[in-house]
Design a protein around this motif. Structure first.
Motif, PDB file in Angstrom:
ATOM      1  N   LYS A  37       2.955 -11.312 -23.392  1.00 58.60           N
ATOM      2  CA  LYS A  37       2.036 -10.257 -22.940  1.00 58.60           C
ATOM      3  C   LYS A  37       2.176 -10.002 -21.441  1.00 58.60           C
ATOM      4  O   LYS A  37       1.781  -8.959 -20.942  1.00 58.60           O
ATOM      5  CB  LYS A  37       0.587 -10.660 -23.255  1.00 58.60           C
ATOM      6  CG  LYS A  37       0.315 -10.820 -24.750  1.00 58.60           C
ATOM      7  CD  LYS A  37      -1.127 -11.300 -24.982  1.00 58.60           C
ATOM      8  CE  LYS A  37      -1.444 -11.408 -26.470  1.00 58.60           C
ATOM      9  NZ  LYS A  37      -0.711 -12.541 -27.108  1.00 58.60           N
ATOM     10  N   ALA A  38       2.704 -10.977 -20.733  1.00 57.94           N
ATOM     11  CA  ALA A  38       2.729 -10.918 -19.264  1.00 57.94           C
ATOM     12  C   ALA A  38       3.673  -9.845 -18.735  1.00 57.94           C
ATOM     13  O   ALA A  38       4.668  -9.504 -19.365  1.00 57.94           O
ATOM     14  CB  ALA A  38       3.164 -12.273 -18.715  1.00 57.94           C
ATOM     15  N   ARG A  39       3.325  -9.330 -17.558  1.00 58.46           N
ATOM     16  CA  ARG A  39       4.320  -8.612 -16.759  1.00 58.46           C
ATOM     17  C   ARG A  39       5.095  -9.707 -16.037  1.00 58.46           C
ATOM     18  O   ARG A  39       4.501 -10.637 -15.501  1.00 58.46           O
ATOM     19  CB  ARG A  39       3.643  -7.672 -15.754  1.00 58.46           C
ATOM     20  CG  ARG A  39       2.987  -6.480 -16.432  1.00 58.46           C
ATOM     21  CD  ARG A  39       2.759  -5.324 -15.456  1.00 58.46           C
ATOM     22  NE  ARG A  39       4.016  -4.746 -14.944  1.00 58.46           N
ATOM     23  CZ  ARG A  39       4.804  -3.929 -15.632  1.00 58.46           C
ATOM     24  NH1 ARG A  39       4.498  -3.582 -16.857  1.00 58.46           N
ATOM     25  NH2 ARG A  39       5.907  -3.453 -15.092  1.00 58.46           N
ATOM     26  N   LEU A  40       6.414  -9.593 -16.035  1.00 57.64           N
ATOM     27  CA  LEU A  40       7.240 -10.698 -15.537  1.00 57.64           C
ATOM     28  C   LEU A  40       6.975 -11.029 -14.073  1.00 57.64           C
ATOM     29  O   LEU A  40       7.155 -12.166 -13.655  1.00 57.64           O
ATOM     30  CB  LEU A  40       8.727 -10.381 -15.734  1.00 57.64           C
ATOM     31  CG  LEU A  40       9.213 -10.194 -17.167  1.00 57.64           C
ATOM     32  CD1 LEU A  40      10.724 -10.109 -17.215  1.00 57.64           C
ATOM     33  CD2 LEU A  40       8.731 -11.310 -18.088  1.00 57.64           C
ATOM     34  N   VAL A  86      12.528  -9.630  -9.028  1.00 60.42           N
ATOM     35  CA  VAL A  86      11.342 -10.493  -8.878  1.00 60.42           C
ATOM     36  C   VAL A  86      10.909 -11.055 -10.230  1.00 60.42           C
ATOM     37  O   VAL A  86      10.711 -12.261 -10.382  1.00 60.42           O
ATOM     38  CB  VAL A  86      10.169  -9.707  -8.229  1.00 60.42           C
ATOM     39  CG1 VAL A  86       8.935 -10.592  -8.095  1.00 60.42           C
ATOM     40  CG2 VAL A  86      10.575  -9.166  -6.860  1.00 60.42           C
ATOM     41  N   GLY A  87      10.779 -10.167 -11.226  1.00 58.79           N
ATOM     42  CA  GLY A  87      10.308 -10.592 -12.541  1.00 58.79           C
ATOM     43  C   GLY A  87      11.216 -11.604 -13.197  1.00 58.79           C
ATOM     44  O   GLY A  87      10.772 -12.628 -13.727  1.00 58.79           O
ATOM     45  N   VAL A  88      12.522 -11.331 -13.152  1.00 56.45           N
ATOM     46  CA  VAL A  88      13.495 -12.219 -13.809  1.00 56.45           C
ATOM     47  C   VAL A  88      13.522 -13.592 -13.124  1.00 56.45           C
ATOM     48  O   VAL A  88      13.534 -14.633 -13.795  1.00 56.45           O
ATOM     49  CB  VAL A  88      14.907 -11.570 -13.806  1.00 56.45           C
ATOM     50  CG1 VAL A  88      15.958 -12.546 -14.303  1.00 56.45           C
ATOM     51  CG2 VAL A  88      14.896 -10.314 -14.668  1.00 56.45           C
ATOM     52  N   ALA A  92      12.591 -17.176 -14.772  1.00 53.10           N
ATOM     53  CA  ALA A  92      13.559 -18.288 -14.724  1.00 53.10           C
ATOM     54  C   ALA A  92      12.915 -19.514 -14.083  1.00 53.10           C
ATOM     55  O   ALA A  92      13.097 -20.648 -14.541  1.00 53.10           O
ATOM     56  CB  ALA A  92      14.804 -17.873 -13.948  1.00 53.10           C
ATOM     57  N   ASP A  93      12.144 -19.267 -13.037  1.00 50.23           N
ATOM     58  CA  ASP A  93      11.505 -20.351 -12.285  1.00 50.23           C
ATOM     59  C   ASP A  93      10.449 -21.070 -13.129  1.00 50.23           C
ATOM     60  O   ASP A  93      10.385 -22.295 -13.163  1.00 50.23           O
ATOM     61  CB  ASP A  93      10.872 -19.764 -11.018  1.00 50.23           C
ATOM     62  CG  ASP A  93      10.744 -20.800  -9.928  1.00 50.23           C
ATOM     63  OD1 ASP A  93      11.774 -21.416  -9.570  1.00 50.23           O
ATOM     64  OD2 ASP A  93       9.615 -21.023  -9.447  1.00 50.23           O
ATOM     65  N   LEU A 149      20.457 -16.520 -10.309  1.00 50.57           N
ATOM     66  CA  LEU A 149      20.179 -17.225 -11.571  1.00 50.57           C
ATOM     67  C   LEU A 149      21.161 -18.369 -11.796  1.00 50.57           C
ATOM     68  O   LEU A 149      20.850 -19.345 -12.476  1.00 50.57           O
ATOM     69  CB  LEU A 149      20.250 -16.258 -12.760  1.00 50.57           C
ATOM     70  CG  LEU A 149      19.119 -15.236 -12.882  1.00 50.57           C
ATOM     71  CD1 LEU A 149      19.409 -14.277 -14.028  1.00 50.57           C
ATOM     72  CD2 LEU A 149      17.767 -15.905 -13.075  1.00 50.57           C
ATOM     73  N   GLY A 150      22.356 -18.233 -11.214  1.00 52.02           N
ATOM     74  CA  GLY A 150      23.377 -19.278 -11.341  1.00 52.02           C
ATOM     75  C   GLY A 150      22.913 -20.630 -10.827  1.00 52.02           C
ATOM     76  O   GLY A 150      23.471 -21.668 -11.177  1.00 52.02           O
ATOM     77  N   GLU A 151      21.873 -20.633  -9.979  1.00 55.47           N
ATOM     78  CA  GLU A 151      21.373 -21.898  -9.419  1.00 55.47           C
ATOM     79  C   GLU A 151      20.441 -22.620 -10.391  1.00 55.47           C
ATOM     80  O   GLU A 151      20.135 -23.791 -10.207  1.00 55.47           O
ATOM     81  CB  GLU A 151      20.611 -21.638  -8.101  1.00 55.47           C
ATOM     82  CG  GLU A 151      21.447 -20.942  -7.021  1.00 55.47           C
ATOM     83  CD  GLU A 151      22.743 -21.690  -6.693  1.00 55.47           C
ATOM     84  OE1 GLU A 151      22.708 -22.933  -6.600  1.00 55.47           O
ATOM     85  OE2 GLU A 151      23.783 -21.018  -6.540  1.00 55.47           O
TER      86      GLU A 151
END
Length: 292
Positions: A37-40, A86-88, A92-93, A149-151
């Protein structure tokens, strides 16, 4: 491989083409899932989704691609950054923090043919190549976020390019887009036949695959070849007009990239993976054959 019972997917991108198809595939396979449901870009909402669903895997097919096309991103740069960067990174975090594998549908539109990967050479860009294309804002955000994202350790990035599906009326289907254009450029590109590939994405989640993957069918196909197949199987009356890249640039706010992605890593994981042309005929055109 974990049993089905232990799987629980949290999927983002319910209203998108890929997100919608993933939900249907989970239903078909009996995999428990919920749409997020969240906005990323809202971390607290993401955390509440994670707590409520308690997923084994998160599948992210949300993001700004622009409607009707990527030119939208040129005029809505902050929304594009919030969604695609920001969202992605936020998602990931949070997944990293919770120790949950994130399967992220990224983009193969981060390269353009160059002297080392010339058009028609059969030499594709591998997962190791850094992005060489930022001619559109959409591509720029996709290339930048992939570098970051590679990190992260707990992520699998699937680079989709020019998605094709058996639903020929879907507005996001590349075929539908091409049929709507007054003129098309005739350039070979890597493409992703989602009817074949998305079940593989679900299998990759089950196998806990990680890292970056070119998520396209092997080989390339040109727009003309694609339209010729449409003409052969669906509409024998179809005609179209070509124009050059220079002419195309005059009608678009941002240039488009053209490339071949090397999908041999995916082919090693799934030896049954068909070439783009074979896959198109089997999954897209034969099911839509009109009895003429």
């Amino acid at each position: 491989m974990g049993s089905q019972k232990n799987l629980k997917f949290l999927i983002y991108g319910k209203t998108g083409m890929i997100g919608g198809m993933l939900g249907k595939l989970c239903e078909k396979q009996g995999i428990p899932f919920e749409y997020g449901k969240a906005r990323l870009e809202d971390r607290s909402q993401l955390l509440s989704d994670m707590a409520g669903v308690n997923p084994t895997h998160v599948l992210n097919a949300a993001g700004a691609t622009g409607t009707p096309n990527a030119d939208w991103c040129e005029f809505n740069k902050l929304e594009t950054i919030r969604s695609n960067v920001v969202g992605v990174l936020n998602l990931a975090d949070v997944c990293e923090e919770k120790g949950v594998l994130l399967l992220h549908f990224g983009s193969g539109c981060i390269y353009d043919y160059d002297s080392e990967h010339p058009m028609g050479s059969g030499v594709g860009f591998t997962e190791q190549h850094r992005s060489n294309y930022d001619g559109s804002f959409y591509s720029k955000t996709k290339g930048m976020v992939e570098d970051l994202l590679g990190e992260y350790k707990n992520i699998c990035v699937l680079r989709v390019k020019m998605p094709l599906i058996s639903d020929l009326n879907h507005p996001r289907n590349i075929i539908k887009k091409l049929l709507g254009y007054e003129k098309v450029v005739n350039i070979p590109n890597s493409m992703a036949v989602l009817d074949e590939l998305l079940p593989m994405a679900i299998e990759m989640a089950k196998r806990n695959c990680k890292g970056i993957w070119n998520f396209t069918n092997p080989g390339v196909i040109s727009h003309n070849e694609l339209l010729q197949l449409y003409k052969k199987y669906v509409d024998p009356a179809l005609t179209w007009t070509n124009f050059t890249l220079e002419d195309q640039r005059k009608v678009l706010a941002a240039a488009r990239c053209n490339n071949e992605l090397d999908s041999s890593k995916l082919k090693r994981e799934f030896p049954e993976l068909l070439s783009v042309r074979e896959s198109l005929i089997k999954y897209v055109f034969e099911p839509n054959t009109k009895n003429v």
